[in-house]
Scaffold this motif. Structure first.
Motif, PDB file in Angstrom:
ATOM      1  N   VAL A 370       0.844  -1.196   0.000  1.00 35.28           N
ATOM      2  CA  VAL A 370       0.000   0.000   0.000  1.00 35.28           C
ATOM      3  C   VAL A 370       0.884   1.252   0.000  1.00 35.28           C
ATOM      4  CG1 VAL A 370      -1.760   1.298   1.244  1.00 35.28           C
ATOM      5  CG2 VAL A 370      -1.831  -1.204   1.243  1.00 35.28           C
ATOM      6  N   PRO A 371       0.745   2.131  -1.001  1.00 35.36           N
ATOM      7  CA  PRO A 371       1.570   3.344  -1.055  1.00 35.36           C
ATOM      8  C   PRO A 371       1.188   4.346   0.035  1.00 35.36           C
ATOM      9  CG  PRO A 371      -0.043   3.364  -2.828  1.00 35.36           C
ATOM     10  CD  PRO A 371      -0.142   2.015  -2.177  1.00 35.36           C
ATOM     11  N   ILE A 372       2.180   5.126   0.463  1.00 33.91           N
ATOM     12  CA  ILE A 372       2.028   6.043   1.593  1.00 33.91           C
ATOM     13  C   ILE A 372       2.006   7.501   1.149  1.00 33.91           C
ATOM     14  CG2 ILE A 372       3.352   7.011   3.547  1.00 33.91           C
ATOM     15  CD1 ILE A 372       4.149   4.310   4.374  1.00 33.91           C
ATOM     16  N   VAL A 373       1.199   8.295   1.858  1.00 38.42           N
ATOM     17  CA  VAL A 373       1.331   9.750   1.866  1.00 38.42           C
ATOM     18  C   VAL A 373       2.065  10.092   3.160  1.00 38.42           C
ATOM     19  CG1 VAL A 373       0.164  11.962   2.050  1.00 38.42           C
ATOM     20  CG2 VAL A 373      -0.766  10.196   0.550  1.00 38.42           C
ATOM     21  N   THR A 374       3.174  10.805   3.072  1.00 40.07           N
ATOM     22  CA  THR A 374       3.989  11.070   4.257  1.00 40.07           C
ATOM     23  C   THR A 374       3.475  12.276   5.041  1.00 40.07           C
ATOM     24  OG1 THR A 374       5.540  12.487   3.030  1.00 40.07           O
ATOM     25  CG2 THR A 374       6.018  10.134   3.084  1.00 40.07           C
ATOM     26  N   TRP A 375       3.296  12.075   6.331  1.00 35.12           N
ATOM     27  CA  TRP A 375       2.920  13.152   7.241  1.00 35.12           C
ATOM     28  C   TRP A 375       3.769  13.001   8.509  1.00 35.12           C
ATOM     29  CZ3 TRP A 375      -2.733  15.139   7.618  1.00 35.12           C
ATOM     30  CH2 TRP A 375      -2.804  16.259   8.444  1.00 35.12           C
ATOM     31  N   PRO A 376       5.071  13.226   8.428  1.00 33.07           N
ATOM     32  CA  PRO A 376       5.949  13.038   9.595  1.00 33.07           C
ATOM     33  C   PRO A 376       5.675  14.089  10.665  1.00 33.07           C
ATOM     34  CG  PRO A 376       7.153  14.081   7.810  1.00 33.07           C
ATOM     35  CD  PRO A 376       5.804  13.720   7.257  1.00 33.07           C
ATOM     36  N   ILE A 377       5.780  13.688  11.926  1.00 29.01           N
ATOM     37  CA  ILE A 377       5.403  14.578  13.016  1.00 29.01           C
ATOM     38  C   ILE A 377       6.533  14.776  14.040  1.00 29.01           C
ATOM     39  CG2 ILE A 377       3.776  14.897  14.941  1.00 29.01           C
ATOM     40  CD1 ILE A 377       1.739  13.335  13.092  1.00 29.01           C
ATOM     41  N   HIS A 378       7.190  13.700  14.471  1.00 30.78           N
ATOM     42  CA  HIS A 378       8.243  13.864  15.467  1.00 30.78           C
ATOM     43  C   HIS A 378       9.299  12.769  15.318  1.00 30.78           C
ATOM     44  CE1 HIS A 378       6.420  10.517  17.646  1.00 30.78           C
ATOM     45  NE2 HIS A 378       5.272  11.141  17.571  1.00 30.78           N
ATOM     46  N   ALA A 379      10.292  12.798  16.238  1.00 36.15           N
ATOM     47  CA  ALA A 379      11.394  11.830  16.254  1.00 36.15           C
ATOM     48  C   ALA A 379      12.077  11.781  14.882  1.00 36.15           C
ATOM     49  CB  ALA A 379      10.889  10.461  16.715  1.00 36.15           C
ATOM     50  N   GLU A 380      12.343  10.557  14.386  1.00 44.90           N
ATOM     51  CA  GLU A 380      13.054  10.433  13.108  1.00 44.90           C
ATOM     52  C   GLU A 380      12.103  10.331  11.913  1.00 44.90           C
ATOM     53  OE1 GLU A 380      12.326   6.131  14.312  1.00 44.90           O
ATOM     54  OE2 GLU A 380      12.629   8.086  15.277  1.00 44.90           O
ATOM     55  N   GLN A 381      10.833  10.669  12.108  1.00 44.93           N
ATOM     56  CA  GLN A 381       9.830  10.471  11.055  1.00 44.93           C
ATOM     57  C   GLN A 381      10.087  11.329   9.815  1.00 44.93           C
ATOM     58  OE1 GLN A 381       6.184  11.118  13.214  1.00 44.93           O
ATOM     59  NE2 GLN A 381       6.459   9.272  14.445  1.00 44.93           N
ATOM     60  N   LYS A 382      10.622  12.547  10.001  1.00 47.42           N
ATOM     61  CA  LYS A 382      10.941  13.374   8.837  1.00 47.42           C
ATOM     62  C   LYS A 382      12.047  12.739   8.009  1.00 47.42           C
ATOM     63  CE  LYS A 382       9.569  17.871  10.740  1.00 47.42           C
ATOM     64  NZ  LYS A 382      10.050  19.241  11.102  1.00 47.42           N
ATOM     65  N   LEU A 383      13.025  12.149   8.684  1.00 48.94           N
ATOM     66  CA  LEU A 383      14.114  11.462   7.984  1.00 48.94           C
ATOM     67  C   LEU A 383      13.568  10.248   7.233  1.00 48.94           C
ATOM     68  CD1 LEU A 383      17.261  11.555   7.647  1.00 48.94           C
ATOM     69  CD2 LEU A 383      17.362   9.882   9.509  1.00 48.94           C
ATOM     70  N   ASN A 384      12.663   9.503   7.872  1.00 46.93           N
ATOM     71  CA  ASN A 384      12.029   8.361   7.214  1.00 46.93           C
ATOM     72  C   ASN A 384      11.261   8.796   5.968  1.00 46.93           C
ATOM     73  OD1 ASN A 384      12.955   6.750   9.299  1.00 46.93           O
ATOM     74  ND2 ASN A 384      10.998   6.640  10.361  1.00 46.93           N
ATOM     75  N   ALA A 385      10.523   9.907   6.099  1.00 52.05           N
ATOM     76  CA  ALA A 385       9.736  10.409   4.969  1.00 52.05           C
ATOM     77  C   ALA A 385      10.639  10.831   3.817  1.00 52.05           C
ATOM     78  CB  ALA A 385       8.868  11.584   5.426  1.00 52.05           C
ATOM     79  N   PHE A 386      11.724  11.514   4.142  1.00 53.17           N
ATOM     80  CA  PHE A 386      12.690  11.937   3.126  1.00 53.17           C
ATOM     81  C   PHE A 386      13.243  10.722   2.386  1.00 53.17           C
ATOM     82  CE2 PHE A 386      17.090  12.770   1.827  1.00 53.17           C
ATOM     83  CZ  PHE A 386      16.934  13.895   1.037  1.00 53.17           C
ATOM     84  N   LYS A 387      13.561   9.682   3.141  1.00 47.40           N
ATOM     85  CA  LYS A 387      14.101   8.471   2.527  1.00 47.40           C
ATOM     86  C   LYS A 387      13.075   7.814   1.605  1.00 47.40           C
ATOM     87  CE  LYS A 387      16.605   4.231   3.557  1.00 47.40           C
ATOM     88  NZ  LYS A 387      17.948   4.648   3.169  1.00 47.40           N
ATOM     89  N   MET A 388      11.841   7.732   2.065  1.00 45.82           N
ATOM     90  CA  MET A 388      10.800   7.079   1.281  1.00 45.82           C
ATOM     91  C   MET A 388      10.480   7.843   0.000  1.00 45.82           C
ATOM     92  SD  MET A 388       9.766   4.216   2.601  1.00 45.82           S
ATOM     93  CE  MET A 388       8.092   3.975   2.023  1.00 45.82           C
ATOM     94  N   VAL A 389      10.480   9.183   0.076  1.00 43.54           N
ATOM     95  CA  VAL A 389      10.113   9.999  -1.090  1.00 43.54           C
ATOM     96  C   VAL A 389      11.297  10.227  -2.009  1.00 43.54           C
ATOM     97  CG1 VAL A 389       9.275  12.269  -1.834  1.00 43.54           C
ATOM     98  CG2 VAL A 389       8.211  11.135   0.135  1.00 43.54           C
ATOM     99  N   ARG A 390      12.366  10.798  -1.476  1.00 43.58           N
ATOM    100  CA  ARG A 390      13.491  11.229  -2.311  1.00 43.58           C
ATOM    101  C   ARG A 390      14.441  10.089  -2.666  1.00 43.58           C
ATOM    102  NH1 ARG A 390      15.376  16.409  -2.093  1.00 43.58           N
ATOM    103  NH2 ARG A 390      16.941  15.631  -3.564  1.00 43.58           N
TER     104      ARG A 390
END
Length: 465
Positions: A370-390
């Motif tokens: 299932v594909p994701i829409v990224t909505w990072p909020i705290h901790a390392e979630q922004k880094l995870n989102a960057f990795k998944m998208v970019r």
């Protein structure tokens, strides 16, 4: 036949406990020579973690035992507000004498027993309990780090050993060995920006990582192949990517059976790949402005939706949604407190997932294709989102907007557009995610990459006794 006992000292957070317990169960299922004892830091457990531990206590098997550690001395309470990361670090450090005493007694009892009693083969530590490696050294026990996150976070943490300079959000991009692209400082976890608090703790943890005998990571080679190559030919301890380690039943999630049944029955009546699922983990509570924007975005997107709001009650949240929203979307939308994430993502009606990008949630979405829409909020979630998208092209990005000069809010138009993109049946992101789902499952099968790394890890642990 040699029998081995591993002592796990997990971090007390819910998401850490879930994947750590799952890893322990898989290890014991994979090789019957192993048994496991968990040392639980009761005083640091959050409410979801308490519920999870209670459920595990009820399911406890002979090969997996739980020992609840007594309360240690707490750091001065006036340190909590100015230095929250150091406060938590010190609190965990204060468990060391208790852990050493307990392990010493365990070792004495096993040495005095017959050969059929499992010998302690090592400690398995979490990202945040890594300083317990010192106790292992004192007792002659090897320690292994089990990272509940990915190679990207591991790389970032170790990066500061060679670049021990305080980072600011305004800094230029970082060049991290495990990333193809330069990494914006803005996607780093917030604690690393705190020079006298989080950054100090990050450095201390990184130093302890280097003292491990091995590093076990909840990822798989096919997902982070570039990152894995960056760890070869370095002084870093051997890395074992054994994932995805995810619980595939609702027993690991905060859902009652009656609620579960209602949700799954509702999904059974929806067309295939027609529903977008929104879930933001156990720690997120949105304000009124954000809730309204989500509601408007969902309605204007035109797609069916299942929205797990979280929190203790959804009644207050329902009251502040756009007037009439629930009535107008009654046939195509469902709002609930919690939802069984794996079961929902695996349902044929689900076509997209709006997620906070916790690593457990990302692995579950990949497993289910299932594909994701990224909505990072705290901790390392922004880094995870960057990795998944970019880095990987496996997710759709959303960007928040500053409101009232301070609060960041995801606006309805952005939500609508992102949902439309993720639900596109012909999108490249969907094709890549479905391809990765096949690789994901193959990795843990006999002959797969994670299966092979698991075998090497077992050999290394057994050699300790």
């Amino acid at each position: 036949m040699k029998k081995a006992k591993l002592v796990f000292i997990p971090a007390p957070g819910f998401s850490h406990l879930v994947s750590t317990f799952e890893f322990a169960k898989r290890l014991c299922d994979r090789d019957r020579r192993f048994s496991v004892t968990f040392l639980i830091m009761n005083s640091l457990l959050d409410p979801p973690a308490v519920s999870f531990i209670e459920s595990q206590q009820q399911q406890q098997q002979q090969i997996i035992k739980l020992i609840h550690l007594p309360q240690p001395q707490q750091p001065p309470p006036d340190h909590l507000k100015p230095y929250p990361e150091i406060y938590k670090f010190t609190h965990r450090e204060n468990y060391k004498p208790l852990v050493k005493h307990l392990l010493s007694n365990m070792m004495l009892s096993t040495r005095a027993a017959s050969n059929s009693v499992p010998q302690i083969a090592g400690l398995v530590l979490d990202f945040f309990t890594a300083p317990m490696v010192d106790v292992g050294h004192e007792l002659g026990l090897p320690s292994y780090l089990f990272s509940t996150s990915n190679l990207a976070l591991l790389d970032l943490t170790l990066y500061f050993l060679t670049h021990p300079t305080h980072v600011k959000e305004s800094n230029p991009e970082l060049t991290l060995p495990s990333f193809v692209n330069s990494v914006p400082a803005s996607v780093l976890p917030a604690p690393v920006f705190s020079k006298e608090d989080g950054f100090v703790v990050t450095l201390k943890l990184a130093q302890k990582f280097m003292d491990m005998k091995g590093i076990i990571v909840n990822t798989f080679q096919e997902l982070e192949s570039y990152a894995l190559l960056s760890f070869l030919d370095t002084k870093i301890p051997p890395v074992y990517p054994v994932g995805p380690v995810i619980g595939l039943s609702s027993s690991t999630e905060m859902v009652d059976s009656a609620q579960n049944e209602k949700i799954m029955k509702w999904l059974d009546h929806q067309p295939d790949s027609s529903v977008v699922f929104l879930c933001f983990g156990s720690m997120v509570k949105f304000g009124a402005t954000q809730l309204r924007e989500i509601g408007i975005g969902l309605e204007s997107s035109g797609y069916r939706f299942l929205w797990a709001m979280g929190g203790d009650s959804i009644h207050h949240d329902e009251d502040i949604l756009q007037e009439g929203l629930l009535d107008r979307t009654a046939e195509k939308g469902k709002i609930c407190r919690w939802a069984p994430q794996v079961e929902v993502l695996a349902h044929k009606a689900i076509g997209g997932f709006v997620s906070h990008c916790g690593w457990n949630s990302i692995l579950k979405s990949l497993w289910c294709g299932v594909p994701i829409v990224t909505w990072p909020i705290h901790a390392e979630q922004k880094l995870n989102a960057f990795k998944m998208v970019r880095e990987l092209g496996l997710a759709v990005e959303m960007r928040s907007k500053e409101v009232n000069g301070d609060d960041l809010v995801m606006m309805a138009d952005e939500i609508k557009e992102a949902i439309s993109r993720v639900m596109d049946s012909d999108s490249e992101v969907r094709k890549r995610v479905q391809e990765m789902a096949l690789k994901c499952k193959k990795a843990v099968m006999d002959g797969g990459s994670s299966h092979g790394y698991f075998a090497r890890l077992i050999e290394d642990i057994i050699a300790n006794i």
